[in-house]
Design an enzyme around this catalytic site. Structure first.
Site, mmCIF file in Angstrom:
data_model
loop_
_atom_site.group_PDB
_atom_site.id
_atom_site.type_symbol
_atom_site.label_atom_id
_atom_site.label_comp_id
_atom_site.label_asym_id
_atom_site.label_seq_id
_atom_site.Cartn_x
_atom_site.Cartn_y
_atom_site.Cartn_z
ATOM 1 N N ARG A 195 0.850 -1.201 0.000
ATOM 2 C CA ARG A 195 0.000 0.000 0.000
ATOM 3 C C ARG A 195 0.880 1.243 0.000
ATOM 4 O O ARG A 195 0.596 2.237 -0.648
ATOM 5 C CB ARG A 195 -0.964 0.012 1.203
ATOM 6 C CG ARG A 195 -1.697 1.335 1.335
ATOM 7 C CD ARG A 195 -2.962 1.332 2.209
ATOM 8 N NE ARG A 195 -2.969 0.397 3.305
ATOM 9 C CZ ARG A 195 -2.291 0.567 4.456
ATOM 10 N NH1 ARG A 195 -1.578 1.654 4.672
ATOM 11 N NH2 ARG A 195 -2.352 -0.362 5.394
ATOM 12 N N ASP A 202 -8.389 19.375 -13.031
ATOM 13 C CA ASP A 202 -8.623 18.053 -13.608
ATOM 14 C C ASP A 202 -8.237 18.142 -15.085
ATOM 15 O O ASP A 202 -8.901 18.805 -15.876
ATOM 16 C CB ASP A 202 -10.110 17.694 -13.423
ATOM 17 C CG ASP A 202 -10.468 16.318 -13.974
ATOM 18 O OD1 ASP A 202 -9.777 15.850 -14.899
ATOM 19 O OD2 ASP A 202 -11.457 15.732 -13.507
ATOM 20 N N LYS A 240 -9.083 7.329 -18.891
ATOM 21 C CA LYS A 240 -9.398 7.900 -20.203
ATOM 22 C C LYS A 240 -8.157 7.867 -21.096
ATOM 23 O O LYS A 240 -7.648 6.804 -21.366
ATOM 24 C CB LYS A 240 -9.981 9.305 -20.011
ATOM 25 C CG LYS A 240 -10.988 9.405 -18.842
ATOM 26 C CD LYS A 240 -12.260 8.590 -19.063
ATOM 27 C CE LYS A 240 -13.126 8.432 -17.827
ATOM 28 N NZ LYS A 240 -13.557 9.646 -17.165
HETATM 29 C C1 LIG Z 1 -14.045 9.989 -15.894
HETATM 30 C C2 LIG Z 1 -13.687 11.284 -15.283
HETATM 31 C C3 LIG Z 1 -13.445 11.392 -13.910
HETATM 32 C C4 LIG Z 1 -13.612 10.217 -12.960
HETATM 33 O O1 LIG Z 1 -12.675 9.218 -13.193
HETATM 34 P P1 LIG Z 1 -12.920 7.658 -12.904
HETATM 35 O O2 LIG Z 1 -11.655 7.050 -13.353
HETATM 36 O O3 LIG Z 1 -14.120 7.255 -13.701
HETATM 37 O O4 LIG Z 1 -13.167 7.519 -11.449
HETATM 38 C C5 LIG Z 1 -13.055 12.613 -13.413
HETATM 39 N N1 LIG Z 1 -12.923 13.689 -14.215
HETATM 40 C C6 LIG Z 1 -13.167 13.624 -15.532
HETATM 41 C C7 LIG Z 1 -13.002 14.842 -16.370
HETATM 42 C C8 LIG Z 1 -13.554 12.428 -16.114
HETATM 43 O O5 LIG Z 1 -13.805 12.369 -17.425
#
Ligand SMILES: *Cc1c(COP(=O)(O)O)cnc(C)c1O
Length: 378
Positions: A46, A170, A195
């Site tokens: 961890r 983000d 993604k």
């Molecule tokens: C998909 C997504 C998330 C969340 O991510 P997960 O891997 O699904 O938990 C956060 N921010 C954006 C812009 C996303 O497209």
């Protein structure tokens, strides 16, 4: 070295123990120790695992950060990073933030006493106007999801610094190939690595990245303490996917530009949201702070009936949640990424029932256009 070279060569590219050109999956939970007085670099998985460490170092380097932390999902990265704040703190957040981030802020962190004001972050004045004495951070997405709105990241970071706040961005839609918020003065970059970074629709993962030593120490403490880490097999898959980030994104982006222009010329398409179109209100700011518009766009159709026919009828693009994979994905924000947002909040943010998001994959753009063209007739 150029970005594409750094994708291939770096501390993540050769296993220091064996010279293998692929860092092995260190599928272990613990590491045998030799001395009671001094534990080795790794003790419990961890806290640290060589496969995860290779991935974290790769992501940190690509974002021009010094430290990256891998989590079991993008939401785990977001939630863990939000633990930097405490009850009583206040955040200013862009209004069309990812639905899951909206949910965790308004349903979980709110219970814990973290308060939030959502603002139209295309306006620095709106951000400034929402700052209160107890505000501790500004949380942004640029381009935002799903309306691809643009925030002046350097301007927001400067504003934040003048008030002693930290800026979190983000960067999922752009990846460090197209945009590096730390270079623009932001403090923390967050990713859903699910993604584009992994890019093959086969892993759920997330990252938090910084170049601030103090923040890195605190996020590292949270990662180990809260424990929402990414497992070694998923780290390995993400390391593999990452190597082709540049070629994947370059190709998908060039198709996205073509498709956005085609959509914009169709009478049944009311609006195309894509920062690669000159008429996008954030076009100039986006061009200043990134090197391309990316491979995600959204568009509004003239009726719900057409929207439904398109989503249920397309053959090439999968009708699915998610984005950033080698396969094109059409999604329906009202019922997918932003389902967690109450209908009135969605409507206020312009996320209508005829809005479709398109993540352009690696199929030939003419094939994608002819697939869409069966529904969106010229
Ligand atoms: C998909 C997504 C998330 C969340 O991510 P997960 O891997 O699904 O938990 C956060 N921010 C954006 C812009 C996303 O497209």
């Amino acid at each position: 070295m150029k970005f594409e070279t750094r994708l291939i060569h770096g501390s993540h590219s050769i296993d220091p123990a064996t010279g293998a050109l692929s860092i092995p999956v260190y599928q272990t939970s613990t590491f045998a120790q030799k001395s009671v007085d001094h534990f080795g670099k790794y003790d419990y998985a961890r806290s640290g695992n060589p496969t995860r460490e290779a991935l974290e170092e790769a992501i940190a380097a690509l974002e021009n950060g010094t430290h990256a932390f891998a989590f079991g999902s993008g939401m785990a990265a977001i939630s863990s990073t939000l633990l930097l704040f405490q009850p009583g703190d206040h955040l200013v957040v862009c209004e069309d933030v990812y639905g899951g981030a909206f949910r965790v802020l308004t349903k979980l962190f709110s219970r814990w006493g973290l308060t939030v004001t959502f603002v139209d972050a295309t306006s620095l004045d709106a951000i400034a106007g929402a700052i209160r004495p107890e505000t501790k951070g500004i949380y942004l997405e640029s381009p935002s999801n799903p309306l691809l709105k643009i925030t002046d990241l350097a301007g927001a970071a400067e504003l934040a610094r003048s008030k002693g706040l930290i800026t979190l961005v983000d960067n999922t839609f752009m990846t460090p190939y197209l945009q590096r918020p730390l270079d623009l003065g932001c403090d923390i970059v967050i990713h859903s690595g699910t993604k584009f970074l992994n890019g093959h629709s086969d892993v759920v993962c997330g990252f938090s990245v910084t170049k601030d030593r103090e923040l890195a120490k605190r996020i590292g403490f949270i990662q180990n303490g809260f424990g929402a880490i990414l497992g070694p097999q998923d780290c390995w898959l993400t390391l593999r996917g990452l190597k082709t980030l540049k070629v994947r994104l370059e190709e998908s982006q060039s198709s996205a530009i073509r498709i956005a222009n085609w959509l914009a010329a169709q009478p049944q398409v009311k609006k195309v949201h894509y920062p690669g179109l000159a008429e996008h209100p954030g076009f100039a700011v986006h061009n200043r702070q990134s090197s391309g518009p990316g491979a995600v766009l959204s568009f509004e159709l003239e009726s719900f009936e057409l929207t439904k026919r398109l989503l249920e009828g397309v053959e090439l693009a999968a009708f699915a949640v998610s984005l950033g994979g080698v396969e094109s994905i059409l999604s329906y924000p009202a019922k997918m990424s932003h389902a967690a947002m109450p209908p009135e909040e969605r409507a206020a943010r312009g996320i209508s029932d005829t809005l479709v998001r398109f993540s352009v994959g690696l199929e030939a753009p003419e094939d994608l256009i002819s697939d869409l063209g069966r529904f969106i007739a010229a």
